[in-house]
Each structure stands twice: as structure tokens, then as C-alpha cells.
Design a protein around this motif. Sequence first.
Motif, mmCIF file in Angstrom:
data_model
loop_
_atom_site.group_PDB
_atom_site.id
_atom_site.type_symbol
_atom_site.label_atom_id
_atom_site.label_comp_id
_atom_site.label_asym_id
_atom_site.label_seq_id
_atom_site.Cartn_x
_atom_site.Cartn_y
_atom_site.Cartn_z
ATOM 1 N N SER A 85 0.824 -1.209 0.000
ATOM 2 C CA SER A 85 0.000 0.000 0.000
ATOM 3 C C SER A 85 0.858 1.258 0.000
ATOM 4 N N GLU A 86 1.930 1.249 0.794
ATOM 5 C CA GLU A 86 2.800 2.428 0.843
ATOM 6 C C GLU A 86 3.423 2.709 -0.522
ATOM 7 N N ALA A 87 3.793 1.652 -1.246
ATOM 8 C CA ALA A 87 4.374 1.846 -2.582
ATOM 9 C C ALA A 87 3.342 2.437 -3.535
ATOM 10 N N VAL A 88 2.092 1.963 -3.436
ATOM 11 C CA VAL A 88 1.031 2.470 -4.314
ATOM 12 C C VAL A 88 0.709 3.918 -3.974
ATOM 13 N N MET A 89 0.586 4.233 -2.677
ATOM 14 C CA MET A 89 0.253 5.602 -2.281
ATOM 15 C C MET A 89 1.346 6.578 -2.674
ATOM 16 N N GLU A 90 2.581 6.113 -2.670
ATOM 17 C CA GLU A 90 3.687 6.982 -3.108
ATOM 18 C C GLU A 90 3.521 7.351 -4.578
ATOM 19 N N LEU A 91 3.078 6.407 -5.393
ATOM 20 C CA LEU A 91 2.821 6.704 -6.811
ATOM 21 C C LEU A 91 1.693 7.711 -6.960
ATOM 22 N N LEU A 92 0.666 7.598 -6.123
ATOM 23 C CA LEU A 92 -0.458 8.535 -6.211
ATOM 24 C C LEU A 92 -0.036 9.935 -5.798
ATOM 25 N N HIS A 93 0.785 10.030 -4.763
ATOM 26 C CA HIS A 93 1.240 11.354 -4.314
ATOM 27 C C HIS A 93 2.154 12.010 -5.347
ATOM 28 N N ALA A 94 2.747 11.227 -6.227
ATOM 29 C CA ALA A 94 3.551 11.810 -7.301
ATOM 30 C C ALA A 94 2.671 12.483 -8.349
ATOM 31 N N LEU A 95 1.387 12.105 -8.378
ATOM 32 C CA LEU A 95 0.462 12.688 -9.344
ATOM 33 C C LEU A 95 -0.162 13.985 -8.860
ATOM 34 N N SER A 96 -0.381 14.087 -7.528
ATOM 35 C CA SER A 96 -1.113 15.232 -7.001
ATOM 36 C C SER A 96 -0.883 15.350 -5.502
ATOM 37 N N PRO A 97 -0.917 16.569 -4.972
ATOM 38 C CA PRO A 97 -0.833 16.718 -3.514
ATOM 39 C C PRO A 97 -2.132 16.327 -2.823
ATOM 40 N N LEU A 98 -3.215 16.241 -3.583
ATOM 41 C CA LEU A 98 -4.508 15.894 -2.994
ATOM 42 C C LEU A 98 -4.809 14.422 -3.253
ATOM 43 N N VAL A 99 -4.449 13.580 -2.290
ATOM 44 C CA VAL A 99 -4.723 12.149 -2.336
ATOM 45 C C VAL A 99 -5.538 11.801 -1.094
ATOM 46 N N PRO A 101 -6.800 8.696 0.828
ATOM 47 C CA PRO A 101 -6.868 7.240 0.989
ATOM 48 C C PRO A 101 -8.171 6.842 1.673
ATOM 49 N N LEU A 102 -8.794 5.789 1.182
ATOM 50 C CA LEU A 102 -9.987 5.246 1.808
ATOM 51 C C LEU A 102 -9.677 3.966 2.576
ATOM 52 N N SER A 103 -8.643 3.263 2.156
ATOM 53 C CA SER A 103 -8.215 2.028 2.794
ATOM 54 C C SER A 103 -6.818 1.721 2.278
ATOM 55 N N LEU A 104 -6.304 0.547 2.604
ATOM 56 C CA LEU A 104 -4.970 0.179 2.134
ATOM 57 C C LEU A 104 -4.893 0.114 0.619
ATOM 58 N N ASP A 105 -6.011 -0.171 -0.041
ATOM 59 C CA ASP A 105 -5.967 -0.456 -1.475
ATOM 60 C C ASP A 105 -6.860 0.456 -2.300
ATOM 61 N N GLU A 106 -7.296 1.565 -1.745
ATOM 62 C CA GLU A 106 -8.282 2.395 -2.443
ATOM 63 C C GLU A 106 -8.053 3.859 -2.109
ATOM 64 N N ALA A 107 -8.143 4.735 -3.111
ATOM 65 C CA ALA A 107 -7.923 6.161 -2.865
ATOM 66 C C ALA A 107 -8.493 6.995 -4.008
ATOM 67 N N PHE A 108 -8.833 8.240 -3.670
ATOM 68 C CA PHE A 108 -9.187 9.262 -4.665
ATOM 69 C C PHE A 108 -7.981 10.163 -4.895
ATOM 70 N N VAL A 109 -7.848 10.681 -6.120
ATOM 71 C CA VAL A 109 -6.779 11.618 -6.459
ATOM 72 C C VAL A 109 -7.375 12.769 -7.253
ATOM 73 N N ASP A 110 -7.048 14.009 -6.866
ATOM 74 C CA ASP A 110 -7.480 15.190 -7.608
ATOM 75 C C ASP A 110 -6.384 15.537 -8.616
ATOM 76 N N LEU A 111 -6.578 15.127 -9.857
ATOM 77 C CA LEU A 111 -5.560 15.357 -10.882
ATOM 78 C C LEU A 111 -5.439 16.829 -11.241
ATOM 79 N N GLU A 112 -6.525 17.554 -11.116
ATOM 80 C CA GLU A 112 -6.487 18.989 -11.416
ATOM 81 C C GLU A 112 -5.506 19.700 -10.491
ATOM 82 N N ALA A 113 -5.504 19.298 -9.202
ATOM 83 C CA ALA A 113 -4.571 19.905 -8.247
ATOM 84 C C ALA A 113 -3.131 19.535 -8.561
ATOM 85 N N GLY A 114 -2.933 18.455 -9.319
ATOM 86 C CA GLY A 114 -1.595 18.045 -9.701
ATOM 87 C C GLY A 114 -1.128 18.654 -11.007
#
Length: 488
Positions: A85-99, A101-114
Motif C-alpha cells: 500500500s505504501e508503494a502504491v500511495m507513493e505513486l499517487l502522491h507523485a500525481l497530485s498533492p490531494l490524495v 486514501p480510503l483504505s490500504l488499497d483504495e484512494a481518490f486523487v485530484d488530478l487537477e490539483a496536480g
Amino acid sequence: MRPAPTILHLDMDAFFAAAEQAAKPSLRGKPVVVGGIGPRGVVSTASYEARVFGIRSAMPTAQARRLCPNAAYLTPRFTLYRQVSEAVMELLHALSPLVEPLSLDEAFVDLEAGGVPPETAAVRGVGEQLRRDIRSATGLTGSVGLAGAKLLAKIASEAAKPDGLVVIEPGTERELLGPMTVRTLPGVGPATAETLRRAGIHTVAETAEAGEAELVRLLGKAHGAGLYAMALGRDDRPVVAERDAKSISVEDTFEVDLTDRTRVRSEVLRLADRCVQRLRAAGRSGRTVVIKVRNYDFSTLTRSETLRGPTDDPAVIREAAARLLEMVDTTGGVRLLGVGVSGLADFTQEDLFAQVATEREAEESAKAAAAAAAEPAGGTEPHEAEEERPRRWHPGLDVVHEEFGAGWVQGSGVGRVTVRFETPWSAPGRVRTFAVEDPALRPGEPLPLVRGGPADGQSSEPAILPKFLSPEPGEDTGSEAGEEISSR
């Protein structure tokens, strides 16, 4: 509603089971079930191969075994899942500062903010690259939904399963949602769905057609108005970067009801220690201690005590949990116990209770040590006999053997434990059987799913073979099971 599909929802595919298949080469392409393995256990996640047999999340494990007796039934390994999960969340945070997380395996990302351009082609490209990066970093797959609102992005990722990507173009929401069952909408559980069914409302389109006034009459002002907006595809909830945990808790269900009061108390103290471990791992402290007791007849009660300040001191939390247990009658038998801490804070307030409890615990430990030293040879107290019981080797757990190296437990019983020796980057390994008390066998730690770099003499190739991650043509993939999280 946004004019472009710049909200991304990622949901990893059969996360726990897929991680186990990734870590255990002999299980790739085979049905795997992760969850409680005892008679009262519940399925947490089933691989897509297991779902073909009708196995689903939250199903009793006993029922799952009847449906697919040849599946691998494994105990969860949250250390491994958190690593992935930490490896996946790190990839998401590279896309946008607004991530979010809903659980270990699920998250929303605001691409506009990125800074992603608000164009369908651009966001689709980001989503596809994310899926490739996840496979490269972890060997697992995730499904991606893209839309102009969180509700729709989540629906899109569900439609994309497994290992796909779906974009919902703004303006097409009502056409897409209309035929879906009303249970698709967030907040519509069995009770709400039954209320709507009695009113002749079954689909999202019928919910919208009923009108806001009718939904308010049926469900109340807040729920009715919110449901009407969602039925129209309206969802202006922002992606929130921090979803703070409200509580941290642990619980255990027992294969046989506990009737011995001393055993119940020892289990509560053990759970309190585990809860403190999670609390400290999260860098938090808590003010309110809660215990949960489920009786033999399934009746469940909770008791809580609020301390003078937040703490992460194990002695304080153990003592509070023990006091709460004194308020509960357990003579009929206990099937589940839980200990939790709420009122979380980022600091620990020095508390006189902690000093007193720590001193008392040290004093009791000294007394126990003195009593043990004075005991005649051959005498054994009940608690010592408890410690000398054979180790329990649960299926799926990591082990290390002095001669054969790393492996995992396939099963145990009648004083023997069967171990398969393999690693995420090896071929399917050999199986060997040992005595449960074999001194050469000890518990191990999960190995990373991706082999290390040149520094450790290993290849950096992903550990996972793509073949098992892709469903066979015509395979019934079923619906993705949500994973439980402690932060909700």
C-alpha cells in the motif's frame, strides 16, 4: 460537477489475495481466500479464481470451504499489505498533492490539483501510466475510474474491474446511472433500499423521477435531499488530502466461546497491547479506551472510559481495559473481544496514571519473578503452562528454517507443520514437514514482492508473472470486495 474527468479513483484488484499470490509462486492462477480460518472465520478477500466458485467478501469461511474446498485459505499478513500500500500511495502522491486514501488499497486523487490538463485524453493517459507504474512497482494490478465527481469515479473504477480503466465523460452521468440499482448510490444500505422498494423505487432513474420532496418524505430531509442529488449525478465533495483516523482498534473472534474469566481478562490485556502497538505505529495517542464484548448469543456491548489526557502508555490502556471488563458479565460465554482507543491526538500528555500504572506493573513483575524463583523444581503455574504450549503455525504465515531458508506455512496439526519453501521471485517451491517444536523453524517476516536492486545481488525485475493477473477468456470475475480499514 467538474467539466472534465479530473477525479481519479484507484481500487486495487482483490488486493489481499493478489498480494498472497504474488508472494507465493505456487498459488498463482489458483483460488486463494484470505480471512479468518477458524470455524467462525469470515472471508476478507477472495482471488478472482475463487470468485468463480461463488466465494465473496464477508462470507463465512466455513461456507467458502464448502464451495471450494481446494482453495488455499490463508491468514492475513497486514505487514505485507501495508508495504504494498505504501508503494502504491507513493505513486499517487507523485500525481497530485490531494490524495484521499480510503483504505490500504483504495484512494481518490485530484488530478487537477496536480496540474494535469483538464482534457479527457490527458487524464486518460495519466490513468494508464499509473496502472503500468503500479504493476512495475508491486507486480499487482489496479482498476482506475475517471470522472468529474467522486461518486462517478468510484462507479467507473468498479466498472473497470479487473485491471482496467473507465472514463465517464461529464454530461453522460444520468444516462449511465439511470439503469443501475439504487444500491449503487453511497448511503443506500439494506434498510434504505427496502424503504425505497416499498415505494416502488428500484433504480437510480426511478429515484431521480420520484423527486426531492418524495425522497425527503420517505427518508428525512438530509438523507432524502442528498440521495436526490446523487441520483442526478451531482456530487461536489472535494478530494480531502487527510482522512484522519477517528479510532484505532483490534478484535479477535474465538473458535470456542471463552467462559473462564481469567482467560477473558488475559485476552483483553493481550488485545490492549496490540492496540497500543498500532497506536504507536500511527504516531498517535488516545484519550478514550473502549472494550467490545460479543456474547455467545451474538449480543454485543461496549464499555468506554475517558482518561484525563491522551496517552499511548500500554500500562494505562491495559489497566483501563481491565477496569471496563469488570463491568461486563461474561459467565455465559464470549465469542469476540475487542479493545480500541478513540479521541486520538498527535501527542501524549504526561499523566500521573501512567507513572502509577508503570510502577505497579514493574512491582508485579518483580513479585512474579521472585515467586517463580522460589517455586520447587517441577512445579508449574497455569500461566507458565500456557506459555509452554506448542507454537501455532497458521496457514500463510512466513517462516524461516535454518537449513531450507524462507517459506510459508501450508498447514499444521497433530504436532506437525507443513512448510512450502519459496519466495516471490523463485519457482514454486518444495514442501517439507517438521515437528511444531522444531528448533530450526522460526517465524519470519514478509519478503518484498519486487526483488531488490544490484546492491543485494538480485535482479530488479518484478516478482510477478503477468499471466496469473489476467483472467482467462470468459472468466466470471465477480465484483470487487471492499477491504476493512481501522481508520473508518
